[in-house]
Design an enzyme around this catalytic site. Structure first.
Site, mmCIF file in Angstrom:
data_model
loop_
_atom_site.group_PDB
_atom_site.id
_atom_site.type_symbol
_atom_site.label_atom_id
_atom_site.label_comp_id
_atom_site.label_asym_id
_atom_site.label_seq_id
_atom_site.Cartn_x
_atom_site.Cartn_y
_atom_site.Cartn_z
ATOM 1 N N LEU A 94 28.649 53.599 34.562
ATOM 2 C CA LEU A 94 29.485 53.697 33.375
ATOM 3 C C LEU A 94 29.098 52.584 32.405
ATOM 4 C CD1 LEU A 94 33.018 54.356 34.947
ATOM 5 C CD2 LEU A 94 31.401 56.041 34.063
ATOM 6 N N ASP A 194 43.811 45.092 43.393
ATOM 7 C CA ASP A 194 43.015 43.921 42.991
ATOM 8 C C ASP A 194 42.773 44.006 41.481
ATOM 9 O OD1 ASP A 194 41.594 41.581 43.179
ATOM 10 O OD2 ASP A 194 39.838 42.455 44.144
#
Length: 289
Positions: A94, A194
């Site tokens: 990406l 996270d």
């Protein structure tokens, strides 16, 4: 190593893939990260010792779970593979936008919508996974205060104790956290686990999340983590609160929830994180005494 990656990727894509360009990427984790290309397609490769295969398998499962349960753009894990010495994940590449006008309100909205799904009735996950390089137990619990105090704070403190670092009386700290969360009644939400600035981004304007440590817990854990190493833009929090307002007492719980991540950093990096974690424990106990 790279012949195996290319062959595995060729098999997964059902078309020949030849690595014509390979770039190592800078990062702060224990893994080695690469961008590979055949001149037409790019992929992201995470390489670890063979002993870390389970951790990479968990990452692939968590990415798939986030894809299924959220509106975020989440990189697909194309495959998990091994050589004699290494394990690796090959992920969709990406390109992230470097734009100060990124739609942080949409990021906050997407997170709230994910958190608003309360289809799981217990706290934990189907399997244990990892937070960074640290094993993260996810045994199912009916009570959030028990789960977080024992399987999060108590677990990290015990790992530190085994390394010779004794920041506090473990049993007393676990009981303190359990008492602090006892009257905080919530429904489980799927958590990224996270969620800090380094694990979010935008691809063609669409909010992205990656490097997860998923489990079902208090959605405030994700919000707290976004503030630990530098808060996200205010537009993110305003949009989140517009869709799913935080409950009374969040500020105190934010410190408790971020203690887990400080303890994890102390386990991984030691150094000043040991002092920061101990100071946080001492401060919480004085404040709540």
């Amino acid at each position: 190593m790279w012949n195996t990656v290319a062959q595995s990727l060729s098999n997964a894509l059902n078309t020949p893939f030849e690595i014509k360009d390979k770039q190592q990427l800078s990062n702060s984790s224990v893994d080695h990260l690469f961008k590979i290309s055949d001149g037409a397609q790019n992929f992201f490769v995470k390489v670890s010792p063979i002993a870390d295969l389970e951790r990479l398998e968990c990452e692939a499962e968590d990415l798939a779970l986030l894809t299924k349960e959220s509106l975020f753009m989440v990189p697909d894990c194309i495959l998990t593979g091994t050589t004699l010495d290494y394990s690796f994940n090959v992920l969709e590449w990406l390109d992230f936008d470097d734009n100060v006008d990124n739609d942080w309100a949409k990021m906050g909205e997407y997170l709230a919508l994910m958190h608003l799904k309360h289809e799981q009735g217990m706290f934990g996950n189907e399997r244990d996974n990892f937070i960074g390089a640290t094993a993260q137990p996810n045994q199912w619990h009916k009570k959030w205060d028990v789960f977080f105090s024992e399987d999060r704070i108590g677990w990290q403190l015990q790992l530190l104790h085994e390394k010779g670092f004794n920041l506090c009386d473990i049993d007393a700290c676990v009981e303190f956290v359990k008492d602090a969360l006892h009257h905080h009644h919530i429904q489980p939400s799927l958590l990224h686990g996270d969620l800090w600035r380094g694990n979010v981004g935008f691809h063609q304007g669409v909010p992205c999340i990656y490097d997860p440590a998923c489990y079902y817990g208090d959605r405030e854990v994700d919000i707290a983590m976004t503030k630990l190493f530098g808060a996200l833009p205010k537009r993110f929090y305003d949009a989140y609160e517009a869709h799913y307002p935080l409950q009374y007492g969040y500020e105190t719980r934010e410190t408790i929830y971020n203690l887990y991540h400080l303890l994890n950093h102390a386990n991984i990096f030691a150094g000043h994180y040991l002092t920061q974690a101990k100071d946080t424990i001492d401060g919480l106990m004085r404040e709540m005494a």
